[in-house]
Scaffold this active site. Structure first.
Site, PDB file in Angstrom:
ATOM      1  N   GLY A   8      -3.838   7.597  -7.202  1.00  0.00           N
ATOM      2  CA  GLY A   8      -3.557   6.449  -6.357  1.00  0.00           C
ATOM      3  C   GLY A   8      -3.810   5.142  -7.080  1.00  0.00           C
ATOM      4  O   GLY A   8      -4.211   5.114  -8.242  1.00  0.00           O
ATOM      5  N   ASN A   9      -3.621   4.040  -6.364  1.00  0.00           N
ATOM      6  CA  ASN A   9      -3.793   2.727  -6.986  1.00  0.00           C
ATOM      7  C   ASN A   9      -5.248   2.415  -7.306  1.00  0.00           C
ATOM      8  O   ASN A   9      -5.533   1.681  -8.257  1.00  0.00           O
ATOM      9  CB  ASN A   9      -3.234   1.642  -6.056  1.00  0.00           C
ATOM     10  CG  ASN A   9      -1.725   1.658  -6.000  1.00  0.00           C
ATOM     11  OD1 ASN A   9      -1.057   1.477  -7.004  1.00  0.00           O
ATOM     12  ND2 ASN A   9      -1.182   1.906  -4.823  1.00  0.00           N
ATOM     13  N   VAL A  12      -8.174   8.181  -8.851  1.00  0.00           N
ATOM     14  CA  VAL A  12      -7.484   9.451  -9.098  1.00  0.00           C
ATOM     15  C   VAL A  12      -8.392  10.548  -8.564  1.00  0.00           C
ATOM     16  O   VAL A  12      -9.565  10.629  -8.939  1.00  0.00           O
ATOM     17  CB  VAL A  12      -7.214   9.681 -10.599  1.00  0.00           C
ATOM     18  CG1 VAL A  12      -6.430  10.989 -10.795  1.00  0.00           C
ATOM     19  CG2 VAL A  12      -6.451   8.516 -11.198  1.00  0.00           C
ATOM     20  N   VAL A  13      -7.851  11.359  -7.663  1.00  0.00           N
ATOM     21  CA  VAL A  13      -8.619  12.451  -7.071  1.00  0.00           C
ATOM     22  C   VAL A  13      -8.177  13.764  -7.710  1.00  0.00           C
ATOM     23  O   VAL A  13      -6.976  14.060  -7.783  1.00  0.00           O
ATOM     24  CB  VAL A  13      -8.416  12.517  -5.548  1.00  0.00           C
ATOM     25  CG1 VAL A  13      -9.175  13.711  -4.954  1.00  0.00           C
ATOM     26  CG2 VAL A  13      -8.877  11.221  -4.895  1.00  0.00           C
ATOM     27  N   ALA A 109       4.883   8.842  -3.419  1.00  0.00           N
ATOM     28  CA  ALA A 109       4.622  10.279  -3.490  1.00  0.00           C
ATOM     29  C   ALA A 109       3.452  10.678  -2.614  1.00  0.00           C
ATOM     30  O   ALA A 109       3.476  11.725  -1.955  1.00  0.00           O
ATOM     31  CB  ALA A 109       4.359  10.684  -4.939  1.00  0.00           C
ATOM     32  N   ASP A 110       2.410   9.855  -2.587  1.00  0.00           N
ATOM     33  CA  ASP A 110       1.240  10.198  -1.770  1.00  0.00           C
ATOM     34  C   ASP A 110       1.592  10.248  -0.294  1.00  0.00           C
ATOM     35  O   ASP A 110       1.136  11.136   0.441  1.00  0.00           O
ATOM     36  CB  ASP A 110       0.102   9.202  -2.022  1.00  0.00           C
ATOM     37  CG  ASP A 110       0.525   7.740  -1.841  1.00  0.00           C
ATOM     38  OD1 ASP A 110       1.742   7.455  -1.772  1.00  0.00           O
ATOM     39  OD2 ASP A 110      -0.384   6.883  -1.783  1.00  0.00           O
ATOM     40  N   ARG A 111       2.439   9.313   0.159  1.00  0.00           N
ATOM     41  CA  ARG A 111       2.827   9.296   1.569  1.00  0.00           C
ATOM     42  C   ARG A 111       3.675  10.520   1.913  1.00  0.00           C
ATOM     43  O   ARG A 111       3.469  11.154   2.955  1.00  0.00           O
ATOM     44  CB  ARG A 111       3.597   8.012   1.888  1.00  0.00           C
ATOM     45  CG  ARG A 111       2.761   6.763   1.705  1.00  0.00           C
ATOM     46  CD  ARG A 111       3.576   5.499   1.886  1.00  0.00           C
ATOM     47  NE  ARG A 111       3.826   5.196   3.287  1.00  0.00           N
ATOM     48  CZ  ARG A 111       4.550   4.168   3.695  1.00  0.00           C
ATOM     49  NH1 ARG A 111       5.117   3.358   2.801  1.00  0.00           N
ATOM     50  NH2 ARG A 111       4.712   3.925   4.984  1.00  0.00           N
ATOM     51  N   THR A 133      -5.917   2.179  -0.595  1.00  0.00           N
ATOM     52  CA  THR A 133      -5.808   0.804  -1.093  1.00  0.00           C
ATOM     53  C   THR A 133      -5.031  -0.044  -0.088  1.00  0.00           C
ATOM     54  O   THR A 133      -5.419  -1.160   0.238  1.00  0.00           O
ATOM     55  CB  THR A 133      -5.102   0.789  -2.455  1.00  0.00           C
ATOM     56  OG1 THR A 133      -5.799   1.665  -3.342  1.00  0.00           O
ATOM     57  CG2 THR A 133      -5.070  -0.612  -3.032  1.00  0.00           C
ATOM     58  N   THR A 187     -23.328 -16.109   9.722  1.00  0.00           N
ATOM     59  CA  THR A 187     -22.139 -15.936   8.886  1.00  0.00           C
ATOM     60  C   THR A 187     -21.857 -14.466   8.585  1.00  0.00           C
ATOM     61  O   THR A 187     -20.716 -14.002   8.707  1.00  0.00           O
ATOM     62  CB  THR A 187     -22.296 -16.712   7.562  1.00  0.00           C
ATOM     63  OG1 THR A 187     -22.410 -18.101   7.858  1.00  0.00           O
ATOM     64  CG2 THR A 187     -21.096 -16.487   6.652  1.00  0.00           C
TER      65      THR A 187
END
Length: 260
Positions: A8-9, A12-13, A109-111, A133, A187
């Site tokens: 992924g962005n 990496v798994v 590809a991941d989707r 991401t 804040t």
């Protein structure tokens, strides 16, 4: 045993899968410059720590949305695992599902892999929310066709943009605020509320709009590393499937070998 790699962005798994069961998983920051040798040293140590031998890996499949990272991952598979890896979306592992959108080739590809797994595991119309991401909302109809979706900034990206653009705001951890009040008294609490409850409102609002547009009952599936962050604070998810992408890669690999 299968080594499934999801590049992924952000991370990496790497996951070991045996007969559909995920035995181990590891992640490393995505860096297209990382060489096959560097991956191998890191991964070999983790395999050993988990009690696995590199020789136990009999196949490799890769999905990536980072084209520059692909070459070194292919070299890793060839040099250290003794075979040519399968690449999700390329012969002989085409998607096997209809991409009913205007630009099918642009679907990540991941989707695609995640949607394949979701349809395999769940019947009916599905909304698959993947917290990575980017946070993506994908609609898969009852036949398994991808009908489109939404891409929104991931919660980490949203926080990074806020802190970067506002010089006096501190960097905070992404976590559920204490209590349910949306009126912050300082804040940091105001930032927690804005990031967290703002994101919950976005999720619930977009899912409601998608469901209204579909006009039929829809099951909502959440996946990705941050899915559990919102689990207790919203009822929008019907189920959380933490490893849909890895499961989808294993399904693609099995299908390619059955059809071969």
């Amino acid at each position: 045993m299968l080594l499934a790699i999801d590049a992924g962005n952000t991370n990496v798994v790497f996951a070991l899968v045996e007969r559909g069961t995920i035995k181990a998983r590891w992640r490393i920051a995505t860096d297209p410059r990382r060489t096959a040798d560097e991956y191998a040293v890191w991964l070999s140590q983790l395999l050993t720590l988990e009690g696995y031998d590199r020789q136990a890996v009999t196949g490799v499949i890769i999905a990536t949305v980072v084209p520059r990272a692909l070459h070194n991952l292919q070299v890793l598979a060839r040099k250290y695992f003794g075979g040519e890896p399968l690449i999700a979306g390329e012969p002989p592992v085409e998607w096997g599902m209809a991409l009913d959108v205007d630009e099918p080739r642009s679907v990540g590809a991941d989707r695609a892999v995640t949607m394949i797994a979701a349809h395999k595991l769940h019947a009916g119309d599905l909304i698959v929310i993947d917290f990575g991401t980017a946070t993506t909302f994908d609609l898969v109809d009852y036949s398994g066709a991808y009908k489109g979706g939404i891409i929104a900034p991931g919660i980490n990206l949203s926080l990074d943009a806020l802190v970067t653009a506002a010089a006096k705001l501190p960097r905070i951890a992404i976590e559920a605020p204490d209590g349910t009040s949306v009126i912050g008294r300082d804040t940091v609490s105001q930032m927690h509320i804005g990031i967290y409850w703002g994101y919950v409102a976005m999720i619930e609002g977009l899912v409601a709009r998608m469901k209204a547009e579909v006009g039929r009952p829809v099951k909502v599936i959440a996946t990705g590393g941050l899915a559990t962050l919102f689990e207790k604070q919203t009822r929008v998810f019907d189920v959380i499937e933490a490893d849909l992408t890895i499961q989808g890669l294993a399904m693609l690999y099995d299908r390619a070998h059955i059809e071969a």
